[in-house]
Motif scaffolding. Structure first.
Motif, PDB file in Angstrom:
ATOM      1  N   HIS A 126       6.085  18.554   6.034  1.00 21.54           N
ATOM      2  CA  HIS A 126       4.663  18.261   6.218  1.00 21.54           C
ATOM      3  C   HIS A 126       4.025  19.255   7.175  1.00 21.54           C
ATOM      4  O   HIS A 126       2.923  19.759   6.915  1.00 21.54           O
ATOM      5  CB  HIS A 126       4.482  16.836   6.749  1.00 21.54           C
ATOM      6  N   LEU A 127       4.691  19.555   8.267  1.00 21.67           N
ATOM      7  CA  LEU A 127       4.117  20.481   9.248  1.00 21.67           C
ATOM      8  C   LEU A 127       3.943  21.870   8.656  1.00 21.67           C
ATOM      9  O   LEU A 127       2.936  22.547   8.914  1.00 21.67           O
ATOM     10  CB  LEU A 127       4.985  20.519  10.511  1.00 21.67           C
ATOM     11  N   ARG A 128       4.896  22.309   7.851  1.00 21.42           N
ATOM     12  CA  ARG A 128       4.762  23.622   7.200  1.00 21.42           C
ATOM     13  C   ARG A 128       3.615  23.636   6.203  1.00 21.42           C
ATOM     14  O   ARG A 128       2.825  24.570   6.152  1.00 21.42           O
ATOM     15  CB  ARG A 128       6.055  23.999   6.487  1.00 21.42           C
ATOM     16  N   ALA A 129       3.526  22.585   5.396  1.00 18.51           N
ATOM     17  CA  ALA A 129       2.461  22.513   4.394  1.00 18.51           C
ATOM     18  C   ALA A 129       1.092  22.465   5.069  1.00 18.51           C
ATOM     19  O   ALA A 129       0.142  23.109   4.618  1.00 18.51           O
ATOM     20  CB  ALA A 129       2.662  21.295   3.504  1.00 18.51           C
ATOM     21  N   LYS A 130       1.003  21.736   6.156  1.00 23.78           N
ATOM     22  CA  LYS A 130      -0.258  21.634   6.884  1.00 23.78           C
ATOM     23  C   LYS A 130      -0.639  22.985   7.483  1.00 23.78           C
ATOM     24  O   LYS A 130      -1.795  23.402   7.417  1.00 23.78           O
ATOM     25  CB  LYS A 130      -0.118  20.581   7.986  1.00 23.78           C
TER      26      LYS A 130
ATOM     27  N   LYS B  46       0.830  -1.202   0.000  1.00 22.76           N
ATOM     28  CA  LYS B  46       0.000   0.000   0.000  1.00 22.76           C
ATOM     29  C   LYS B  46       0.863   1.250   0.000  1.00 22.76           C
ATOM     30  O   LYS B  46       1.988   1.250   0.473  1.00 22.76           O
ATOM     31  CB  LYS B  46      -0.898   0.017   1.239  1.00 22.76           C
ATOM     32  N   ARG B  47       0.263   2.312  -0.529  1.00 24.31           N
ATOM     33  CA  ARG B  47       0.951   3.602  -0.535  1.00 24.31           C
ATOM     34  C   ARG B  47       0.085   4.614   0.194  1.00 24.31           C
ATOM     35  O   ARG B  47      -1.138   4.571   0.109  1.00 24.31           O
ATOM     36  CB  ARG B  47       1.242   4.056  -1.954  1.00 24.31           C
ATOM     37  N   TYR B  48       0.721   5.513   0.907  1.00 25.13           N
ATOM     38  CA  TYR B  48       0.038   6.587   1.620  1.00 25.13           C
ATOM     39  C   TYR B  48       0.231   7.875   0.834  1.00 25.13           C
ATOM     40  O   TYR B  48       1.353   8.197   0.438  1.00 25.13           O
ATOM     41  CB  TYR B  48       0.631   6.727   3.027  1.00 25.13           C
ATOM     42  N   PHE B  49      -0.863   8.601   0.591  1.00 22.88           N
ATOM     43  CA  PHE B  49      -0.783   9.868  -0.123  1.00 22.88           C
ATOM     44  C   PHE B  49      -1.122  10.987   0.841  1.00 22.88           C
ATOM     45  O   PHE B  49      -2.174  10.989   1.477  1.00 22.88           O
ATOM     46  CB  PHE B  49      -1.748   9.899  -1.311  1.00 22.88           C
ATOM     47  N   CYS B  50      -0.229  11.953   0.956  1.00 25.27           N
ATOM     48  CA  CYS B  50      -0.429  13.105   1.838  1.00 25.27           C
ATOM     49  C   CYS B  50      -0.996  14.253   1.002  1.00 25.27           C
ATOM     50  O   CYS B  50      -0.331  14.742   0.085  1.00 25.27           O
ATOM     51  CB  CYS B  50       0.879  13.514   2.495  1.00 25.27           C
ATOM     52  N   ASP B  51      -2.217  14.665   1.315  1.00 20.68           N
ATOM     53  CA  ASP B  51      -2.852  15.759   0.579  1.00 20.68           C
ATOM     54  C   ASP B  51      -2.164  17.095   0.823  1.00 20.68           C
ATOM     55  O   ASP B  51      -2.171  17.960  -0.036  1.00 20.68           O
ATOM     56  CB  ASP B  51      -4.325  15.877   0.966  1.00 20.68           C
ATOM     57  N   TYR B  52      -1.613  17.297   1.996  1.00 23.29           N
ATOM     58  CA  TYR B  52      -0.953  18.567   2.302  1.00 23.29           C
ATOM     59  C   TYR B  52       0.324  18.729   1.478  1.00 23.29           C
ATOM     60  O   TYR B  52       0.609  19.796   0.954  1.00 23.29           O
ATOM     61  CB  TYR B  52      -0.596  18.668   3.789  1.00 23.29           C
ATOM     62  N   CYS B  53       1.094  17.662   1.381  1.00 25.69           N
ATOM     63  CA  CYS B  53       2.398  17.724   0.718  1.00 25.69           C
ATOM     64  C   CYS B  53       2.330  17.304  -0.750  1.00 25.69           C
ATOM     65  O   CYS B  53       3.312  17.475  -1.472  1.00 25.69           O
ATOM     66  CB  CYS B  53       3.396  16.826   1.445  1.00 25.69           C
ATOM     67  N   ASP B  54       1.232  16.708  -1.159  1.00 32.65           N
ATOM     68  CA  ASP B  54       1.045  16.238  -2.527  1.00 32.65           C
ATOM     69  C   ASP B  54       2.132  15.226  -2.911  1.00 32.65           C
ATOM     70  O   ASP B  54       2.777  15.341  -3.948  1.00 32.65           O
ATOM     71  CB  ASP B  54       1.015  17.411  -3.512  1.00 32.65           C
ATOM     72  N   ARG B  55       2.351  14.266  -2.022  1.00 32.27           N
ATOM     73  CA  ARG B  55       3.318  13.213  -2.317  1.00 32.27           C
ATOM     74  C   ARG B  55       2.863  11.909  -1.684  1.00 32.27           C
ATOM     75  O   ARG B  55       2.057  11.908  -0.764  1.00 32.27           O
ATOM     76  CB  ARG B  55       4.718  13.600  -1.873  1.00 32.27           C
ATOM     77  N   SER B  56       3.383  10.822  -2.209  1.00 33.03           N
ATOM     78  CA  SER B  56       3.016   9.512  -1.673  1.00 33.03           C
ATOM     79  C   SER B  56       4.279   8.730  -1.333  1.00 33.03           C
ATOM     80  O   SER B  56       5.361   9.009  -1.857  1.00 33.03           O
ATOM     81  CB  SER B  56       2.168   8.737  -2.683  1.00 33.03           C
ATOM     82  N   PHE B  57       4.105   7.748  -0.465  1.00 39.04           N
ATOM     83  CA  PHE B  57       5.220   6.897  -0.056  1.00 39.04           C
ATOM     84  C   PHE B  57       4.649   5.580   0.449  1.00 39.04           C
ATOM     85  O   PHE B  57       3.444   5.456   0.675  1.00 39.04           O
ATOM     86  CB  PHE B  57       6.083   7.581   1.013  1.00 39.04           C
ATOM     87  N   GLN B  58       5.524   4.590   0.615  1.00 36.14           N
ATOM     88  CA  GLN B  58       5.094   3.284   1.092  1.00 36.14           C
ATOM     89  C   GLN B  58       4.499   3.432   2.486  1.00 36.14           C
ATOM     90  O   GLN B  58       5.070   4.085   3.357  1.00 36.14           O
ATOM     91  CB  GLN B  58       6.273   2.316   1.128  1.00 36.14           C
ATOM     92  N   ASP B  59       3.338   2.829   2.673  1.00 30.99           N
ATOM     93  CA  ASP B  59       2.608   3.006   3.929  1.00 30.99           C
ATOM     94  C   ASP B  59       3.018   1.956   4.945  1.00 30.99           C
ATOM     95  O   ASP B  59       2.642   0.793   4.851  1.00 30.99           O
ATOM     96  CB  ASP B  59       1.103   2.929   3.661  1.00 30.99           C
TER      97      ASP B  59
END
Length: 170
Positions: A30-34, A3-16
């Motif tokens: 991530h904290l800045r984007a959020k 599975k992959r996790y997609f972060c809406d704030y950062c617009d990137r995905s990585f292995q979950d």
């Protein structure tokens, strides 16, 4: 592959997995984007109160840019911006008072809401010196930090390197 996790704030995905998700969610990017995302929806009164307590950023007022960007502890708003924000807050207060008194104010249309939203977004962009066309994700101003390259790694000037006549190959 998994599975992959997609972060809406950062617009990137990585292995979950637990490690990757924790590392990403606690990361500075991530904290800045959020924070930038949630700042778009802050109340005008809260923004005004926060900006009035800050001192003006000298570098931003002189050059129009600040190395710290949205992380700067000083205000990037001009006096005119603060006056506009104050007028907006006063208008919102008057509207709330009229509604409490029972004045018959017709509800706004979706077009009104979209116009106000566009104004807020453009004001937020002009205050933070972001480009006019928002991308899905934008790095804060000043990020990544720009570093000067050593002379050996710099590109040659447009006319080429100037070599003294006594050092030229013959």
């Amino acid at each position: 592959m998994g599975k992959r996790y997609f972060c809406d704030y950062c617009d990137r995905s990585f292995q979950d997995n637990l490690h990757n998700r924790k590392k990403h969610l606690n990361g500075v990017q991530h904290l800045r984007a959020k924070r930038l995302w949630y700042d778009l929806f802050r109340d005008a009164a809260a923004i005004l109160q926060e900006e009035q307590t800050k001192k003006p950023c000298r570098k931003f007022l002189q050059t129009g840019q600040c190395d710290f960007g949205s992380n700067c502890r000083f205000s990037h708003m001009t006096e005119q911006d603060l006056e506009k924000l104050s007028a907006q807050v006063q208008g919102e207060k008057r509207l709330k008072e009229l509604q409490r008194e029972g004045a018959n104010i017709p509800p706004g249309t979706i077009e009104d809401w979209l116009d106000k939203r566009a104004q807020r977004m453009s004001a937020a962009q002009s205050n933070s010196a972001l480009p006019e066309k928002p991308a899905p994700f934008q790095y804060p101003p000043g990020w990544p930090p720009v570093q000067e390259l050593p002379p050996s790694l710099q590109a040659p000037p447009p006319g080429g390197w100037l070599v003294p006549p006594n050092l030229q190959w013959g």
